[in-house]
Motif scaffolding. Structure first.
Motif, PDB file in Angstrom:
ATOM      1  N   VAL A   1       0.855  -1.180   0.000  1.00 25.90           N
ATOM      2  CA  VAL A   1       0.000   0.000   0.000  1.00 25.90           C
ATOM      3  C   VAL A   1       0.892   1.231   0.000  1.00 25.90           C
ATOM      4  O   VAL A   1       1.524   1.562   0.997  1.00 25.90           O
TER       5      VAL A   1
ATOM      6  N   ASN B   1      -0.080   4.370  -0.699  1.00 22.63           N
ATOM      7  CA  ASN B   1      -0.697   5.654  -0.397  1.00 22.63           C
ATOM      8  C   ASN B   1      -0.888   5.867   1.099  1.00 22.63           C
ATOM      9  O   ASN B   1      -1.599   6.769   1.522  1.00 22.63           O
ATOM     10  N   GLU B   2      -0.245   5.034   1.926  1.00 24.16           N
ATOM     11  CA  GLU B   2      -0.240   5.279   3.359  1.00 24.16           C
ATOM     12  C   GLU B   2       0.730   6.419   3.670  1.00 24.16           C
ATOM     13  O   GLU B   2       1.738   6.606   2.971  1.00 24.16           O
TER      14      GLU B   2
ATOM     15  N   GLN C   1       8.297   6.164   9.316  1.00 23.49           N
ATOM     16  CA  GLN C   1       7.035   5.466   9.560  1.00 23.49           C
ATOM     17  C   GLN C   1       6.221   5.495   8.282  1.00 23.49           C
ATOM     18  O   GLN C   1       5.904   6.554   7.749  1.00 23.49           O
ATOM     19  N   HIS C   2       5.913   4.299   7.771  1.00 22.84           N
ATOM     20  CA  HIS C   2       5.096   4.159   6.564  1.00 22.84           C
ATOM     21  C   HIS C   2       3.824   3.442   6.983  1.00 22.84           C
ATOM     22  O   HIS C   2       3.827   2.221   7.187  1.00 22.84           O
ATOM     23  N   GLY C   3       2.749   4.212   7.131  1.00 20.88           N
ATOM     24  CA  GLY C   3       1.544   3.641   7.717  1.00 20.88           C
ATOM     25  C   GLY C   3       1.842   3.227   9.144  1.00 20.88           C
ATOM     26  O   GLY C   3       2.271   4.028   9.967  1.00 20.88           O
ATOM     27  N   GLN C   4       1.655   1.941   9.458  1.00 25.98           N
ATOM     28  CA  GLN C   4       1.948   1.423  10.796  1.00 25.98           C
ATOM     29  C   GLN C   4       3.342   0.810  10.896  1.00 25.98           C
ATOM     30  O   GLN C   4       3.750   0.381  11.973  1.00 25.98           O
ATOM     31  N   ARG C   5       4.077   0.769   9.789  1.00 31.16           N
ATOM     32  CA  ARG C   5       5.398   0.149   9.790  1.00 31.16           C
ATOM     33  C   ARG C   5       6.465   1.155  10.198  1.00 31.16           C
ATOM     34  O   ARG C   5       6.449   2.302   9.741  1.00 31.16           O
TER      35      ARG C   5
END
Length: 241
Positions: free
Chosen positions: A18, A20-21, A80-84
């Motif tokens: 994903v 677009n996070e 931080q990419h989304g929750q990662r």
């Protein structure tokens, strides 16, 4: 700081990445490792926010419990990419290349990729760790090394590394406008922050004309200009008054 648009993800073994996070970079304005990642994000044209981590004030935000949950190493950057949560600047740059392959940061051939990685590691593995903030703070805190002597240490290892880097660039047919070819790579992402550090410590850069030429070419690009330390939201305000 927020140029461009999202790229297209590559195939990932059937797992959709994903893209677009939101991206948020935990960064300190003068950290050369965070500076590398800012350049890479900008070259990719990715939007991202900055979460400042002050490495010096009040003993350093990196030592506070909330940040230890983000990075137990007490270092920046963390992307931080989304929750990662992604750690280590070189691994982050390769992640960006794999998830957003447009405007690649690594060359197309294995031989050129090896050369670019080797140049980047001269900076990231051999020069930068020896003049890192925590090393210099240890000299001061635990060994009582005075500031002038700490600066001599930092300059020495930068000069040793730059001598090798200059030799690796000179007369190599792959060296062009940038460290490798006519588009910036991870080698340039690493070089420019280290040249910035060298100036901070008073290193004489005259013996490294190829490095200086490449620096001029890089800083002429908006992606590098926007990543400069003094342009970051947590940089000290040096305006008059």
């Amino acid at each position: 700081m927020r140029p461009g648009a999202w790229g297209r993800p590559p195939a990932d073994g059937g797992q959709t990445l994903v893209t677009n996070e939101p991206l948020c970079l935990h960064s300190y304005w003068r950290s050369s490792a965070a500076y590398r990642v800012r350049i890479g994000l900008n070259l990719k044209g990715l939007q991202y926010d900055i979460a400042p981590v002050h490495l010096v004030r009040d003993g350093g935000d990196q030592h506070k419990p909330g940040y230890l949950d983000i990075n137990p190493q007490r270092l920046v950057p963390v992307l931080q990419h989304g929750q990662r949560l992604l750690r280590q600047s070189m691994a982050i740059l390769e992640y960006l290349d794999e998830v957003w392959p447009d405007k690649p940061l690594l060359p197309a051939t294995a031989r050129d990729r090896q050369r670019v990685r080797a140049l980047a590691e001269v900076i990231a593995c051999d020069i930068h760790p020896l003049n890192n903030l925590r090393v210099l703070q240890y000299f001061e805190r635990d060994w009582g090394v005075p500031q002038p002597e700490r600066d001599v240490w930092a300059r020495h290892w930068m000069q040793v590394g730059f001598e090798a880097f200059e030799a690796l660039l000179q007369d190599n047919p792959a060296t062009d406008t940038f460290c490798n070819g006519r588009v910036p790579t991870v080698a340039d992402c690493c070089l420019i922050p280290q040249v910035y550090n060298a100036r901070r410590f008073g290193v004489d850069l005259a013996p490294y004309p190829t490095l200086l030429r490449i620096e001029r070419a890089c800083l002429a690009l908006p992606a590098f200009e926007a990543a400069r330390p003094e342009r970051q939201p947590d940089a000290p305000d040096t305006s008059p008054g």
